[in-house]
Design a protein around this motif. Structure first.
Motif, PDB file in Angstrom:
ATOM      1  N   ALA A   1       0.804  -1.008  -0.090  1.00  0.00           N
ATOM      2  CA  ALA A   1       0.043  -0.013   0.185  1.00  0.00           C
ATOM      3  C   ALA A   1       0.937   1.016   0.127  1.00  0.00           C
ATOM      4  O   ALA A   1       0.549   2.055  -0.647  1.00  0.00           O
ATOM      5  CB  ALA A   1      -0.806  -0.051   1.144  1.00  0.00           C
ATOM      6  N   LYS A   2       2.205   1.168   0.744  1.00  0.00           N
ATOM      7  CA  LYS A   2       2.905   2.342   0.827  1.00  0.00           C
ATOM      8  C   LYS A   2       3.396   2.687  -0.672  1.00  0.00           C
ATOM      9  O   LYS A   2       3.734   4.012  -0.870  1.00  0.00           O
ATOM     10  CB  LYS A   2       3.931   2.241   1.939  1.00  0.00           C
ATOM     11  CG  LYS A   2       3.417   2.342   3.263  1.00  0.00           C
ATOM     12  CD  LYS A   2       4.446   2.142   4.435  1.00  0.00           C
ATOM     13  CE  LYS A   2       4.173   1.949   5.816  1.00  0.00           C
ATOM     14  NZ  LYS A   2       3.524   3.362   6.264  1.00  0.00           N
ATOM     15  N   MET A   3       3.724   1.485  -1.200  1.00  0.00           N
ATOM     16  CA  MET A   3       4.372   1.874  -2.496  1.00  0.00           C
ATOM     17  C   MET A   3       3.583   2.094  -3.808  1.00  0.00           C
ATOM     18  O   MET A   3       3.798   2.062  -4.552  1.00  0.00           O
ATOM     19  CB  MET A   3       5.011   0.364  -2.806  1.00  0.00           C
ATOM     20  CG  MET A   3       6.286  -0.173  -1.919  1.00  0.00           C
ATOM     21  SD  MET A   3       7.556   1.394  -1.950  1.00  0.00           S
ATOM     22  CE  MET A   3       8.366   0.974  -3.205  1.00  0.00           C
ATOM     23  N   GLY A   4       2.087   1.980  -3.340  1.00  0.00           N
ATOM     24  CA  GLY A   4       1.140   2.415  -4.275  1.00  0.00           C
ATOM     25  C   GLY A   4       0.680   1.098  -5.267  1.00  0.00           C
ATOM     26  O   GLY A   4      -0.109   1.393  -6.109  1.00  0.00           O
ATOM     27  N   ARG A   5       0.936  -0.129  -4.753  1.00  0.00           N
ATOM     28  CA  ARG A   5       0.456  -1.076  -5.533  1.00  0.00           C
ATOM     29  C   ARG A   5      -0.804  -1.567  -5.124  1.00  0.00           C
ATOM     30  O   ARG A   5      -1.624  -2.017  -5.747  1.00  0.00           O
ATOM     31  CB  ARG A   5       1.269  -2.398  -5.218  1.00  0.00           C
ATOM     32  CG  ARG A   5       2.936  -2.061  -5.636  1.00  0.00           C
ATOM     33  CD  ARG A   5       3.859  -3.272  -5.602  1.00  0.00           C
ATOM     34  NE  ARG A   5       5.033  -3.138  -5.722  1.00  0.00           N
ATOM     35  CZ  ARG A   5       6.070  -2.999  -4.807  1.00  0.00           C
ATOM     36  NH1 ARG A   5       5.663  -3.492  -3.459  1.00  0.00           N
ATOM     37  NH2 ARG A   5       7.345  -2.794  -5.025  1.00  0.00           N
ATOM     38  N   PHE A   6      -1.296  -1.354  -3.795  1.00  0.00           N
ATOM     39  CA  PHE A   6      -2.499  -1.521  -3.414  1.00  0.00           C
ATOM     40  C   PHE A   6      -3.192   0.038  -2.881  1.00  0.00           C
ATOM     41  O   PHE A   6      -2.403   0.781  -2.538  1.00  0.00           O
ATOM     42  CB  PHE A   6      -2.526  -2.325  -1.929  1.00  0.00           C
ATOM     43  CG  PHE A   6      -2.156  -3.777  -2.189  1.00  0.00           C
ATOM     44  CD1 PHE A   6      -1.825  -4.331  -3.337  1.00  0.00           C
ATOM     45  CD2 PHE A   6      -1.916  -4.485  -1.155  1.00  0.00           C
ATOM     46  CE1 PHE A   6      -1.386  -5.664  -3.396  1.00  0.00           C
ATOM     47  CE2 PHE A   6      -1.337  -5.697  -1.224  1.00  0.00           C
ATOM     48  CZ  PHE A   6      -1.236  -6.356  -2.398  1.00  0.00           C
ATOM     49  N   GLN A   7      -4.415  -0.072  -2.966  1.00  0.00           N
ATOM     50  CA  GLN A   7      -5.204   1.365  -2.615  1.00  0.00           C
ATOM     51  C   GLN A   7      -5.843   0.922  -1.342  1.00  0.00           C
ATOM     52  O   GLN A   7      -6.743  -0.049  -1.199  1.00  0.00           O
ATOM     53  CB  GLN A   7      -6.405   1.597  -3.685  1.00  0.00           C
ATOM     54  CG  GLN A   7      -7.174   3.059  -3.318  1.00  0.00           C
ATOM     55  CD  GLN A   7      -8.152   3.165  -4.359  1.00  0.00           C
ATOM     56  OE1 GLN A   7      -8.140   2.853  -5.307  1.00  0.00           O
ATOM     57  NE2 GLN A   7      -9.268   3.844  -3.967  1.00  0.00           N
ATOM     58  N   THR A   8      -5.511   1.802  -0.291  1.00  0.00           N
ATOM     59  CA  THR A   8      -5.931   1.501   1.297  1.00  0.00           C
ATOM     60  C   THR A   8      -7.302   2.180   1.229  1.00  0.00           C
ATOM     61  O   THR A   8      -7.551   3.203   0.839  1.00  0.00           O
ATOM     62  CB  THR A   8      -5.005   2.172   2.079  1.00  0.00           C
ATOM     63  OG1 THR A   8      -3.681   1.631   1.910  1.00  0.00           O
ATOM     64  CG2 THR A   8      -5.379   2.108   3.533  1.00  0.00           C
ATOM     65  N   LEU A   9      -8.229   1.486   1.745  1.00  0.00           N
ATOM     66  CA  LEU A   9      -9.324   1.887   2.228  1.00  0.00           C
ATOM     67  C   LEU A   9      -9.570   1.932   3.552  1.00  0.00           C
ATOM     68  O   LEU A   9      -9.924   0.509   4.288  1.00  0.00           O
ATOM     69  CB  LEU A   9     -10.637   1.049   1.744  1.00  0.00           C
ATOM     70  CG  LEU A   9     -10.660   0.769   0.071  1.00  0.00           C
ATOM     71  CD1 LEU A   9     -11.502  -0.153  -0.449  1.00  0.00           C
ATOM     72  CD2 LEU A   9     -10.784   2.279  -0.836  1.00  0.00           C
ATOM     73  N   PRO A  10      -9.724   3.018   4.536  1.00  0.00           N
ATOM     74  CA  PRO A  10      -9.322   2.992   5.829  1.00  0.00           C
ATOM     75  C   PRO A  10     -10.866   2.969   6.554  1.00  0.00           C
ATOM     76  O   PRO A  10     -11.741   3.524   6.093  1.00  0.00           O
ATOM     77  CB  PRO A  10      -8.671   4.050   6.354  1.00  0.00           C
ATOM     78  CG  PRO A  10      -9.069   5.214   5.099  1.00  0.00           C
ATOM     79  CD  PRO A  10      -9.167   4.313   3.835  1.00  0.00           C
ATOM     80  N   LEU A  11     -11.095   2.055   7.644  1.00  0.00           N
ATOM     81  CA  LEU A  11     -12.144   2.156   8.391  1.00  0.00           C
ATOM     82  C   LEU A  11     -11.748   2.327   9.863  1.00  0.00           C
ATOM     83  O   LEU A  11     -11.501   1.263  10.398  1.00  0.00           O
ATOM     84  CB  LEU A  11     -12.950   0.849   8.242  1.00  0.00           C
ATOM     85  CG  LEU A  11     -13.551   0.618   6.787  1.00  0.00           C
ATOM     86  CD1 LEU A  11     -14.364  -0.815   6.951  1.00  0.00           C
ATOM     87  CD2 LEU A  11     -14.577   1.629   6.447  1.00  0.00           C
ATOM     88  N   GLN A  12     -11.529   3.270  10.489  1.00  0.00           N
ATOM     89  CA  GLN A  12     -11.082   3.672  11.923  1.00  0.00           C
ATOM     90  C   GLN A  12     -12.164   3.518  12.802  1.00  0.00           C
ATOM     91  O   GLN A  12     -11.867   3.181  13.885  1.00  0.00           O
ATOM     92  CB  GLN A  12     -10.323   4.888  11.725  1.00  0.00           C
ATOM     93  CG  GLN A  12      -9.143   5.063  10.804  1.00  0.00           C
ATOM     94  CD  GLN A  12      -8.215   3.802  10.917  1.00  0.00           C
ATOM     95  OE1 GLN A  12      -7.892   3.258  12.260  1.00  0.00           O
ATOM     96  NE2 GLN A  12      -7.561   3.290   9.992  1.00  0.00           N
ATOM     97  N   GLN A  13     -13.393   3.669  12.499  1.00  0.00           N
ATOM     98  CA  GLN A  13     -14.596   3.921  13.389  1.00  0.00           C
ATOM     99  C   GLN A  13     -15.267   2.758  13.711  1.00  0.00           C
ATOM    100  O   GLN A  13     -15.401   1.865  12.414  1.00  0.00           O
ATOM    101  CB  GLN A  13     -15.441   5.080  12.643  1.00  0.00           C
ATOM    102  CG  GLN A  13     -16.772   5.304  13.619  1.00  0.00           C
ATOM    103  CD  GLN A  13     -17.521   6.333  12.927  1.00  0.00           C
ATOM    104  OE1 GLN A  13     -17.106   7.434  12.459  1.00  0.00           O
ATOM    105  NE2 GLN A  13     -18.707   6.240  12.833  1.00  0.00           N
ATOM    106  N   ARG A  14     -15.720   2.118  14.718  1.00  0.00           N
ATOM    107  CA  ARG A  14     -16.378   1.219  14.962  1.00  0.00           C
ATOM    108  C   ARG A  14     -17.855   1.316  14.232  1.00  0.00           C
ATOM    109  O   ARG A  14     -18.564   2.453  14.623  1.00  0.00           O
ATOM    110  CB  ARG A  14     -16.587   0.575  16.435  1.00  0.00           C
ATOM    111  CG  ARG A  14     -15.051  -0.004  17.052  1.00  0.00           C
ATOM    112  CD  ARG A  14     -15.469  -0.858  18.274  1.00  0.00           C
ATOM    113  NE  ARG A  14     -14.466  -1.781  18.326  1.00  0.00           N
ATOM    114  CZ  ARG A  14     -14.499  -2.699  19.233  1.00  0.00           C
ATOM    115  NH1 ARG A  14     -15.470  -2.727  20.280  1.00  0.00           N
ATOM    116  NH2 ARG A  14     -13.430  -3.709  19.391  1.00  0.00           N
TER     117      ARG A  14
END
Length: 729
Positions: free
Chosen positions: A366-379
């Motif tokens: 993800a950091k290298m741009g190969r994966f796209q991060t979809l964050p879910l921080q909230q329960r």
């Protein structure tokens, strides 16, 4: 010169090559991916057609003709065949063994590629003539008349239910003979659950997914953040955009499949096929065929389900993508998660990797741009993350500390459930003589025997050796034998005595051995009554227990002191996952960690800064030491009955390949004993290989594997290549 009519066939043998056979001149070629029966030595084997050719390195007079063509329709389409051959080359596995691993057992044995319904599964319904028959038309056949009325009232019934109701099969067949009843397809259950309203993070993640091309999405969601709901709504969106499109969903353990299947059936009805080792061979083949024909729009399974054929592939989902269960540890040593990336790219479809604790490799991608991060921080329930407290157990050598017991009592009397996590099965991990200090060990392994109480015996969890419990010490003959340490059985016993008014349920591989036992336990837990759950890693993986408000994790120090460089990563994932089982309902959760290293910097960072900062620190360490994901590695393992054989074998191999390793800039470390040198009466050594690039390592491994096959090893010695190993032991 007349061209040879040759076929190249992959056979289930430990050789990294295909075999040439003569194809019958009067028979049309079958497609690649079909099965054929061929002679091999003094045996007959079933192989997979890989290709046809006009040339062979073997003289024509030495070539044998095939015996039989089993398929005219391939069991493996071009896409799957190409994927498995690529994977066999990458993981340095014999192609024939890799292809056999991908097939259901019945197909390996030559069974026809078709679903089959057992008598007890047959469904029956009336024909148009049967529905229109007057009520008194069968007055001379009263049993047939009753059965006709039953089918008219119930529309479609399984034979098992008709039998329970007292109807004879002969009566049913007579109705069929008269054209009044016919076999029917099992009616798919209708959806019973509507989609939930997404929060802003879930909606943003869902909106970011495109179904038109390949992209790997890392759904990095905190425990309880609603990742499964995103999966469900992503599948629904795909089906709206592409009618009939199929989704493959992989989960790490069988224990997760009943819960996952239940959610998916409630949302989508009966369009599911299920593939895991808990099914019998016929059930697995039926699911395989339903997926291959497109009848099943959603396929849910464990690791090997990755190789399920799909006629209209649209999406792949890997839940708990960090889990080590996705890496096969013997035979064809593939990673289902990594191959899912390869398959999704080949099919040009999206891949979703979901986890609250992503693997360091995934975070790096993800950091290298190969994966796209979809964050879910909230329960999803908007509840705050659980409160975490570390209890110093230097003075508590085993079992539950007093503050932990006080917290358990408080939560139970408030009407809640408590989870006690201990990753050790049995009653006690050690049986020790108090007189002379002798510890009872496994005769086959460098391991202590675990004491079990139900049934009472000593058991090695590495080689499965078992024996009765000793009455006296075999060294000094003293009778003062004492169980040392804590296992799930002992914890269950102690908690049942201390909290007698509350049920205590143990969940580990011993208590859930019988079919349906795990599902039955989960049903009891989900009833909501106050109780204590005692279990191993089976409790840590994605389960939703809304009434659990306290999680107590015993002995968290193993990962901090592990000789495996992945130990701290595994510990951080385990603590975060177990902690995430707490506070998923209306009340905020609480977590207690029992440790003798409470001030360890990594442990403190995980607790106070979260898994993300903890993972970043580990990635920085890996970069400095040039370990995965910054440098690829492979292990060459060897084992034998003789302690010196594997070491000598690997030392000689290292010497033979030292110049080639230097040319490709491949480092060879070892040979060294495995972390457990003796296992199952065999002594194990390994040689670690590390390179700057995958290409360099793969080029070197290709030569090494051919050299290994050509070398004359001692008769009892076994060797294997493990590319991207997850277990350094």
């Amino acid at each position: 010169m007349t061209p040879l009519n040759l076929v190249q066939i992959a056979l289930p043998v430990p050789l990294r090559r295909v075999f040439d056979y003569l194809w019958p001149a009067d028979s049309p070629h079958c497609p690649a991916g079909s099965r054929v029966e061929v002679p091999f030595g003094n045996r007959t084997l079933i192989g997979i057609v890989v290709s046809f050719s006009d040339q062979s390195d073997t003289p024509r007079e030495k070539l044998k003709p095939i015996k039989q063509v089993i398929d005219r329709t391939p069991v493996l389409n071009d896409e799957l065949l190409g994927l498995i051959i690529w994977a066999a080359n990458y993981y340095q596995s014999p192609i024939g063994e890799a292809l056999q691993t991908a097939l259901p057992v019945l197909l390996r044995q030559g069974a026809p590629l078709q679903a089959q319904t057992s008598t007890s599964e047959q469904w029956w319904q009336l024909t148009t003539e049967g529905l229109g028959l007057p009520d008194n038309a069968l007055r001379k056949a009263p049993q047939q008349a009753l059965l006709l009325a039953h089918l008219r009232a119930n529309k479609c019934c399984p034979w098992s239910k008709l039998k329970e109701a007292g109807y004879a099969r002969d009566t049913l067949l007579r109705l069929r003979g008269k054209g009044l009843a016919v076999e029917a397809q099992e009616p798919p259950p209708a959806p019973t659950e509507r989609p939930l309203v997404l929060n802003s993070e879930q909606q943003a993640a869902l909106d970011a997914i495109s179904y038109k091309h390949y992209q790997t999405y890392l759904l990095n969601g905190a425990t309880g953040s609603g990742k499964t709901e995103v999966y469900l709504q992503a599948i629904a969106q795909l089906q709206q955009q592409r009618a009939g499109a199929q989704t493959l969903v992989l989960v790490p353990e069988i224990g997760l499949t009943p819960q996952t299947i239940g959610r998916f059936k409630k949302r989508f009805g009966g369009t599911l096929a299920v593939l895991h080792s808990g099914l019998n061979d016929r059930e697995r083949l039926n699911s395989w065929v339903r997926a291959a024909t497109g009848e099943a729009q959603i396929i849910v399974g464990t690791r090997s389900a990755l190789f399920t054929p799909m006629i209209t592939p649209g999406l792949i989902i890997i839940d708990e993508e960090h889990d080590t269960s996705f890496k096969q540890q013997d035979g064809f040593r593939y990673s289902a998660r990594d191959l899912a990336c390869v398959r999704a790219k080949s099919l040009n479809i999206p891949l979703i990797l979901g986890s609250a604790t992503p693997a360091l490799e995934s975070l790096h991608n993800a950091k290298m741009g190969r994966f796209q991060t979809l964050p879910l921080q909230q329960r999803a329930n908007r509840q705050a993350a659980p409160l975490i407290e570390v209890i110093d157990t230097v003075e508590h050598n085993q079992g539950l500390a007093i503050p932990s017991l006080q917290a358990i009592k408080r939560h139970l009397h408030q009407g809640n459930q408590v989870l006690v996590f201990l990753n050790r099965r049995g009653y006690a991990p050690t049986l020790k003589c108090r007189d002379c200090g002798t510890v009872v060990c496994c005769p086959n392994c460098d391991a202590r025997l675990t004491l079990h109480h139900t049934p009472k015996h000593l058991h090695c969890h590495h080689c499965d050796f078992q024996r009765g419990v000793l009455r006296s010490c075999e060294s000094c003959h003293g009778r003062n034998l004492e169980p040392i340490g804590q296992g799930t059985e002992r914890s269950e016993e102690a908690l049942a005595k201390r909290f007698a008014e509350f049920p205590v349920w143990r969940i580990d591989r011993d208590s859930t051995r019988n079919k349906g036992a795990l599902e039955s336990l989960f049903n009891r837990i989900n009833s909501g009554e106050p109780c204590i759950l005692v279990g191993t890693q089976m409790l840590a993986k994605g389960h939703h227990f809304p009434k659990v408000t306290l999680a107590v994790i015993l002995d968290v120090d193993g990962g901090l002191l592990s000789a495996d460089f992945r130990g701290p990563e595994r510990l951080g994932q385990l603590i975060t996952q177990v902690a995430g089982r707490s506070g998923r309902g209306e009340r905020r959760g609480e977590v207690i960690l029992q440790s003798q290293n409470r001030d360890h910097p990594l442990l403190q960072q995980l607790i106070h800064q979260g898994y993300g900062a903890f993972a970043d620190a580990l990635l920085s360490e890996r970069e400095i030491t040039q370990m995965p994901p910054y440098a690829p590695i492979a292990l060459i393992r060897a084992d034998a009955l003789n302690a010196d054989s594997p070491r000598h074998f690997l030392t000689e191999l290292k010497h033979q390949l030292s110049a080639l390793a230097e040319q490709h800039q491949v480092q060879m470390l070892g040979p060294m004993p495995a972390l457990m040198e003796k296992k199952g009466q065999r002594y194990r050594h390994q040689l670690q290989l590390k390179a700057h690039t995958r290409h360099a390592l793969q080029t070197f491994l290709a030569t090494l594997s051919m050299r290994l096959e050509a070398n004359k090893a001692p008769r009892d010695l076994r060797w294997s290549i493990d590319v991207d190993p997850q277990d350094m032991g």
